[in-house]
Design a protein around this motif. Sequence first.
Motif, PDB file in Angstrom:
ATOM      1  N   GLY A  66     -51.288   2.897  -0.257  1.00  0.00           N
ATOM      2  CA  GLY A  66     -50.397   3.547   0.756  1.00  0.00           C
ATOM      3  C   GLY A  66     -50.963   4.896   1.772  1.00  0.00           C
ATOM      4  O   GLY A  66     -50.198   4.888   2.699  1.00  0.00           O
ATOM      5  N   GLY A  89     -50.441  -2.110  -3.780  1.00  0.00           N
ATOM      6  CA  GLY A  89     -49.225  -1.088  -3.942  1.00  0.00           C
ATOM      7  C   GLY A  89     -48.070  -1.669  -3.532  1.00  0.00           C
ATOM      8  O   GLY A  89     -47.027  -1.198  -3.693  1.00  0.00           O
ATOM      9  N   SER A  90     -48.123  -2.724  -2.670  1.00  0.00           N
ATOM     10  CA  SER A  90     -47.161  -3.297  -2.117  1.00  0.00           C
ATOM     11  C   SER A  90     -46.105  -3.857  -3.149  1.00  0.00           C
ATOM     12  O   SER A  90     -46.458  -4.123  -4.182  1.00  0.00           O
ATOM     13  N   VAL A  91     -44.904  -4.093  -2.735  1.00  0.00           N
ATOM     14  CA  VAL A  91     -43.943  -4.583  -3.479  1.00  0.00           C
ATOM     15  C   VAL A  91     -43.525  -5.921  -3.201  1.00  0.00           C
ATOM     16  O   VAL A  91     -43.204  -6.190  -2.101  1.00  0.00           O
ATOM     17  N   ARG A  97     -47.124  11.260  -0.955  1.00  0.00           N
ATOM     18  CA  ARG A  97     -47.059   9.767  -1.552  1.00  0.00           C
ATOM     19  C   ARG A  97     -47.744   9.697  -2.938  1.00  0.00           C
ATOM     20  O   ARG A  97     -47.363   9.012  -3.777  1.00  0.00           O
ATOM     21  N   TRP A 124     -46.427  -0.945   0.885  1.00  0.00           N
ATOM     22  CA  TRP A 124     -46.318   0.478   0.422  1.00  0.00           C
ATOM     23  C   TRP A 124     -46.797   1.401   1.262  1.00  0.00           C
ATOM     24  O   TRP A 124     -46.525   2.684   1.195  1.00  0.00           O
ATOM     25  N   ILE A 173     -45.337  -5.071  -8.440  1.00  0.00           N
ATOM     26  CA  ILE A 173     -46.273  -4.082  -7.792  1.00  0.00           C
ATOM     27  C   ILE A 173     -47.829  -4.999  -7.810  1.00  0.00           C
ATOM     28  O   ILE A 173     -48.222  -5.604  -8.702  1.00  0.00           O
ATOM     29  N   ASN A 175     -46.430   7.756  -6.241  1.00  0.00           N
ATOM     30  CA  ASN A 175     -47.436   6.657  -6.789  1.00  0.00           C
ATOM     31  C   ASN A 175     -47.366   7.100  -8.233  1.00  0.00           C
ATOM     32  O   ASN A 175     -47.729   6.281  -9.357  1.00  0.00           O
ATOM     33  N   ALA A 182     -40.921   3.210   1.776  1.00  0.00           N
ATOM     34  CA  ALA A 182     -41.068   2.209   0.777  1.00  0.00           C
ATOM     35  C   ALA A 182     -40.686   2.750  -0.758  1.00  0.00           C
ATOM     36  O   ALA A 182     -40.107   2.174  -1.586  1.00  0.00           O
TER      37      ALA A 182
END
Length: 405
Positions: free
Chosen positions: A308, A110-112, A389, A70, A91, A393, A75
């Motif tokens: 992020g 927060g990464s996907v 960001r 993220w 998430i 978010n 992203a």
Amino acid sequence: MIRSLFSTQQDFGRNEFYDVSSWNIAMAFNLPFNELSSKEGRKLKSLSVKSDGVTPANWQGEAYAYGFDWRDGRAPAMLQALLVKGIAAKIIGSPITVASGDGQISLTAGSVVIPAALPQPANWRNTVRELAQEKQLVVHSLTTGWTDKGIDLGSGAMPVLKTPRVMLLTGEGVSPYEAGEVWHYFDQQVGLPLAMVDVPRLSGINLHDYTHVIMVDGRYAGISDKLVERMKQWVREGGVLIGQKGAARWLSENGLLAAGFRSEDEVLSGFDTQSLKFSDRNQLAAQQRIAGAVFATQLDASHPLTFGLDANQLSVFRNSNLVMDIPEKPFLTVARYSKSPLLAGYAAKPLVEQVAGSAAIVAHRSGRGRVIGFTDVMNFRGYWRGSQRVLSNAVYLAPLITASN
């Protein structure tokens, strides 16, 4: 020009500003920087940087799942493109370490993750790869659902995302600049179209047709008490309400945002006006407003709205006198101004002292929904990329906000 772009000047001789007093580009992108003398500069060696493409060489067409970090500025656009294609994604609420085609990798909070185990459309793997190439984004092939660190990919603690349906309030009384900045970011950069609704039309809109409502700086006195109650009910049933600057204050005054704002008299109380002459009135008026300066905020790096950003400090662009107090309840304050918050540009000392230590971002649950308030412009003129960001978010990561008001 270079000196201007990196200027941290705070005293301008005649400190009267009606517009922006700093365009520091490093602060706009929230990047650390240092000033070097010519002697120090001559000692630096040039560095060659290469990019070997957008996806790792070990892309696997039958991977257990795919994932991307993220922190990459692209992203949000990648996530939105996946959702538009009907691809199910989760998430990560906390960092994980997992095996991939490129060895052990770490994915930040927060990464996907795009699991094969979820219902996915036909040819979805090819779609993921094509979108990664289009967005110029590194996507990892994850070879297992078991993680070496953090929760496993099948955990219910990783929410499955839904395609957001976002309304932006516009029209008379609403700042056209801020509305345009928000529209441009989501529509042109993220690829998320916004429904723009003039405030007088809001009473005739079915709020349940939307998952999010964004309100930028403006006057919302025309919203009736009956409509306020409808908005509260919509939030309790799962809606996400986002207010920026004056809109955040309106949310507070109407019992939607669990944070208080200081009165104008309180904010201006530090100015000594007893010895001023009639001819000083314009100068005083100029000094009693923050027209456009850079302030430092301290982040709660564990909060979803900060995912992020990869830093504990966020430089924000401030062009108002709004001061939001820290909520009494814990876990609601996402960002607060530092004790010496002015980084660049002009702001009078009494105003800086009022801002110091106050809340910059507050977020909380309300029923099944969320309410988020910002005291500053998160995407000033499309130039202030560092705080951008937080906007994405607020839309995509809102389900991870669990602290209640």
